[in-house]
Design a protein around this motif. Structure first.
Motif, PDB file in Angstrom:
ATOM      1  N   LEU A  67      54.519  11.788  90.921  1.00  0.00           N
ATOM      2  CA  LEU A  67      55.466  12.903  91.001  1.00  0.00           C
ATOM      3  C   LEU A  67      55.070  14.049  90.080  1.00  0.00           C
ATOM      4  O   LEU A  67      54.492  13.840  89.010  1.00  0.00           O
ATOM      5  N   LEU A  68      55.438  15.252  90.500  1.00  0.00           N
ATOM      6  CA  LEU A  68      55.499  16.402  89.613  1.00  0.00           C
ATOM      7  C   LEU A  68      56.901  16.384  89.021  1.00  0.00           C
ATOM      8  O   LEU A  68      57.882  16.656  89.715  1.00  0.00           O
ATOM      9  N   VAL A  69      57.026  15.990  87.752  1.00  0.00           N
ATOM     10  CA  VAL A  69      58.344  15.799  87.162  1.00  0.00           C
ATOM     11  C   VAL A  69      58.702  16.990  86.286  1.00  0.00           C
ATOM     12  O   VAL A  69      57.829  17.689  85.765  1.00  0.00           O
ATOM     13  N   GLY A  70      59.992  17.197  86.135  1.00  0.00           N
ATOM     14  CA  GLY A  70      60.413  18.309  85.303  1.00  0.00           C
ATOM     15  C   GLY A  70      61.899  18.267  85.041  1.00  0.00           C
ATOM     16  O   GLY A  70      62.615  17.369  85.486  1.00  0.00           O
ATOM     17  N   GLY A  71      62.344  19.266  84.313  1.00  0.00           N
ATOM     18  CA  GLY A  71      63.759  19.349  84.012  1.00  0.00           C
ATOM     19  C   GLY A  71      64.064  20.610  83.234  1.00  0.00           C
ATOM     20  O   GLY A  71      63.168  21.354  82.817  1.00  0.00           O
ATOM     21  N   ILE A  72      65.348  20.841  83.071  1.00  0.00           N
ATOM     22  CA  ILE A  72      65.842  21.978  82.307  1.00  0.00           C
ATOM     23  C   ILE A  72      66.531  21.442  81.055  1.00  0.00           C
ATOM     24  O   ILE A  72      67.400  20.565  81.149  1.00  0.00           O
ATOM     25  N   SER A  73      66.127  21.925  79.878  1.00  0.00           N
ATOM     26  CA  SER A  73      66.733  21.529  78.617  1.00  0.00           C
ATOM     27  C   SER A  73      66.614  20.008  78.429  1.00  0.00           C
ATOM     28  O   SER A  73      65.501  19.487  78.377  1.00  0.00           O
ATOM     29  N   PHE A  74      67.725  19.286  78.361  1.00  0.00           N
ATOM     30  CA  PHE A  74      67.636  17.838  78.167  1.00  0.00           C
ATOM     31  C   PHE A  74      66.882  17.168  79.313  1.00  0.00           C
ATOM     32  O   PHE A  74      66.197  16.162  79.113  1.00  0.00           O
ATOM     33  N   GLY A  75      66.989  17.722  80.520  1.00  0.00           N
ATOM     34  CA  GLY A  75      66.208  17.190  81.634  1.00  0.00           C
ATOM     35  C   GLY A  75      64.716  17.321  81.398  1.00  0.00           C
ATOM     36  O   GLY A  75      63.930  16.461  81.814  1.00  0.00           O
ATOM     37  N   ALA A  76      64.304  18.396  80.712  1.00  0.00           N
ATOM     38  CA  ALA A  76      62.893  18.542  80.352  1.00  0.00           C
ATOM     39  C   ALA A  76      62.473  17.451  79.376  1.00  0.00           C
ATOM     40  O   ALA A  76      61.376  16.895  79.472  1.00  0.00           O
ATOM     41  N   HIS A  77      63.348  17.124  78.423  1.00  0.00           N
ATOM     42  CA  HIS A  77      63.049  16.054  77.466  1.00  0.00           C
ATOM     43  C   HIS A  77      62.826  14.726  78.196  1.00  0.00           C
ATOM     44  O   HIS A  77      61.849  14.011  77.942  1.00  0.00           O
ATOM     45  N   LEU A  78      63.746  14.398  79.113  1.00  0.00           N
ATOM     46  CA  LEU A  78      63.656  13.105  79.797  1.00  0.00           C
ATOM     47  C   LEU A  78      62.439  13.034  80.713  1.00  0.00           C
ATOM     48  O   LEU A  78      61.779  11.999  80.793  1.00  0.00           O
ATOM     49  N   SER A  79      62.148  14.124  81.405  1.00  0.00           N
ATOM     50  CA  SER A  79      60.996  14.099  82.301  1.00  0.00           C
ATOM     51  C   SER A  79      59.700  13.956  81.504  1.00  0.00           C
ATOM     52  O   SER A  79      58.781  13.236  81.919  1.00  0.00           O
ATOM     53  N   ALA A  80      59.614  14.625  80.348  1.00  0.00           N
ATOM     54  CA  ALA A  80      58.422  14.491  79.518  1.00  0.00           C
ATOM     55  C   ALA A  80      58.324  13.087  78.923  1.00  0.00           C
ATOM     56  O   ALA A  80      57.232  12.520  78.815  1.00  0.00           O
ATOM     57  N   GLU A  81      59.458  12.520  78.541  1.00  0.00           N
ATOM     58  CA  GLU A  81      59.472  11.151  78.027  1.00  0.00           C
ATOM     59  C   GLU A  81      58.956  10.178  79.084  1.00  0.00           C
ATOM     60  O   GLU A  81      58.123   9.305  78.800  1.00  0.00           O
ATOM     61  N   TRP A  82      59.445  10.343  80.315  1.00  0.00           N
ATOM     62  CA  TRP A  82      59.012   9.459  81.394  1.00  0.00           C
ATOM     63  C   TRP A  82      57.528   9.652  81.689  1.00  0.00           C
ATOM     64  O   TRP A  82      56.787   8.682  81.883  1.00  0.00           O
ATOM     65  N   ALA A  83      57.085  10.910  81.720  1.00  0.00           N
ATOM     66  CA  ALA A  83      55.682  11.192  82.017  1.00  0.00           C
ATOM     67  C   ALA A  83      54.761  10.593  80.959  1.00  0.00           C
ATOM     68  O   ALA A  83      53.701  10.050  81.277  1.00  0.00           O
ATOM     69  N   ALA A  84      55.170  10.678  79.681  1.00  0.00           N
ATOM     70  CA  ALA A  84      54.338  10.123  78.614  1.00  0.00           C
ATOM     71  C   ALA A  84      54.212   8.606  78.732  1.00  0.00           C
ATOM     72  O   ALA A  84      53.177   8.028  78.362  1.00  0.00           O
ATOM     73  N   ARG A  85      55.253   7.965  79.263  1.00  0.00           N
ATOM     74  CA  ARG A  85      55.211   6.513  79.444  1.00  0.00           C
ATOM     75  C   ARG A  85      54.516   6.110  80.740  1.00  0.00           C
ATOM     76  O   ARG A  85      54.098   4.961  80.885  1.00  0.00           O
ATOM     77  N   ASN A  86      54.421   7.037  81.685  1.00  0.00           N
ATOM     78  CA  ASN A  86      53.898   6.722  83.020  1.00  0.00           C
ATOM     79  C   ASN A  86      52.862   7.756  83.461  1.00  0.00           C
ATOM     80  O   ASN A  86      53.010   8.389  84.511  1.00  0.00           O
ATOM     81  N   PRO A  87      51.793   7.946  82.689  1.00  0.00           N
ATOM     82  CA  PRO A  87      50.852   9.020  83.016  1.00  0.00           C
ATOM     83  C   PRO A  87      50.197   8.851  84.387  1.00  0.00           C
ATOM     84  O   PRO A  87      49.891   9.851  85.043  1.00  0.00           O
ATOM     85  N   GLY A  88      50.009   7.609  84.836  1.00  0.00           N
ATOM     86  CA  GLY A  88      49.396   7.395  86.135  1.00  0.00           C
ATOM     87  C   GLY A  88      50.310   7.692  87.301  1.00  0.00           C
ATOM     88  O   GLY A  88      49.859   7.724  88.457  1.00  0.00           O
ATOM     89  N   ARG A  89      51.599   7.901  87.018  1.00  0.00           N
ATOM     90  CA  ARG A  89      52.574   8.171  88.077  1.00  0.00           C
ATOM     91  C   ARG A  89      53.045   9.613  88.047  1.00  0.00           C
ATOM     92  O   ARG A  89      54.014   9.972  88.712  1.00  0.00           O
ATOM     93  N   CYS A  90      52.348  10.456  87.286  1.00  0.00           N
ATOM     94  CA  CYS A  90      52.775  11.841  87.073  1.00  0.00           C
ATOM     95  C   CYS A  90      51.620  12.784  87.385  1.00  0.00           C
ATOM     96  O   CYS A  90      50.516  12.637  86.850  1.00  0.00           O
ATOM     97  N   THR A  91      51.871  13.780  88.243  1.00  0.00           N
ATOM     98  CA  THR A  91      50.843  14.773  88.576  1.00  0.00           C
ATOM     99  C   THR A  91      50.976  16.044  87.761  1.00  0.00           C
ATOM    100  O   THR A  91      50.080  16.890  87.792  1.00  0.00           O
ATOM    101  N   GLY A  92      52.077  16.198  87.050  1.00  0.00           N
ATOM    102  CA  GLY A  92      52.281  17.398  86.255  1.00  0.00           C
ATOM    103  C   GLY A  92      53.689  17.436  85.707  1.00  0.00           C
ATOM    104  O   GLY A  92      54.537  16.603  86.044  1.00  0.00           O
ATOM    105  N   LEU A  93      53.947  18.426  84.836  1.00  0.00           N
ATOM    106  CA  LEU A  93      55.221  18.542  84.149  1.00  0.00           C
ATOM    107  C   LEU A  93      55.733  19.980  84.236  1.00  0.00           C
ATOM    108  O   LEU A  93      54.978  20.926  83.973  1.00  0.00           O
ATOM    109  N   LEU A  94      56.996  20.117  84.609  1.00  0.00           N
ATOM    110  CA  LEU A  94      57.688  21.410  84.616  1.00  0.00           C
ATOM    111  C   LEU A  94      58.832  21.320  83.609  1.00  0.00           C
ATOM    112  O   LEU A  94      59.889  20.776  83.916  1.00  0.00           O
TER     113      LEU A  94
END
Length: 238
Positions: A67-94
């Protein structure tokens, strides 16, 4: 430029006390222009906010692939947290309007969420909205009125959960080697532009896109365009 983007699905999470309606108003147009489908899940209620969002990203990655994951404010925090734990399941961060990194401490957004939670607990949603209206731009007051009422009885617990949850530490971001677009509003004291720039400096492949709250009030997509354009620029970095 769009032809070079591999097929992907974007999942973007809302901020504290916000909702998927606002997410769509910010990101639908900019992502549609690139041919990227957007999924904007509603926020889980109350104390389930953090755990529920992370579980939803797990579920959607299993269903749609990386996924291309992302979020706004706290959603950005959670999406980055998930991406850092799942780098192979993430195509990018917004990441639009990140509010802090590491423990919240006295970050303005955390303090604002705690204050809002106290107002809601003491006065109910409508009473809290009335007490929060002074000095708030009309567009933001309308957004809060819709989203807070939709959260209902779980709003105060949701706000407290977000206020206490650590954002990714800068060291965690340093290991996240995916293209990242960081969106910032230069006139936003709750989400300081310095935080956005610190995130971008820590991430190996990141750019900052800038807008303003004034522009956001007139056109919600200005924040989405700034964030998505930053992601496109980050994709060219080796």
């Amino acid at each position: 430029m769009t032809s070079a983007i591999p097929p992907t699905t974007a999942v973007v999470l809302p901020g504290t006390g916000s909702d998927e309606v606002f997410v769509r108003s910010v990101f639908s147009g900019p992502l549609r222009a690139l041919g990227i489908p957007l999924l904007a899940p509603p926020p889980p209620p109350g104390e389930r906010l953090t755990e529920g969002c992370l579980e939803e990203l797990d579920r959607l990655s299993g269903e749609h692939g990386p996924l291309l994951v992302g979020g706004i404010s706290f959603g950005a925090h959670l999406s980055a947290e998930w991406a850092a734990r799942n780098p192979g399941r993430c195509t990018g961060l917004l990441a639009a309007l990140p509010a802090w990194n590491g423990p919240a401490g006295r970050a303005p957004a955390s303090l604002a969420a705690r204050l809002s939670a106290d107002l809601v607990a003491e006065n109910g949603v409508d009473g809290a909205l009335a007490k929060s209206a002074d000095g708030v731009p009309g567009w933001l007051s309308a957004e809060l009125g819709r989203a807070w009422r939709r959260h209902g009885a779980g709003l105060a617990a949701s706000l407290r959960t977000a206020a206490a949850h650590p954002a990714p530490a800068l060291e965690d971001l340093e290991a996240l080697d995916v293209p990242a677009g960081i969106g910032a509003c230069l006139d936003d004291p709750i989400h300081p532009v310095a935080v956005a720039r610190a995130w971008a400096e820590a991430l190996p492949r990141a750019e900052v896109g800038e807008s303003t709250l004034t522009a956001l009030g007139a056109d919600r997509e200005t924040l989405g365009r700034a964030t998505v354009l930053a992601w496109l620029k980050a994709r060219t970095r080796s």
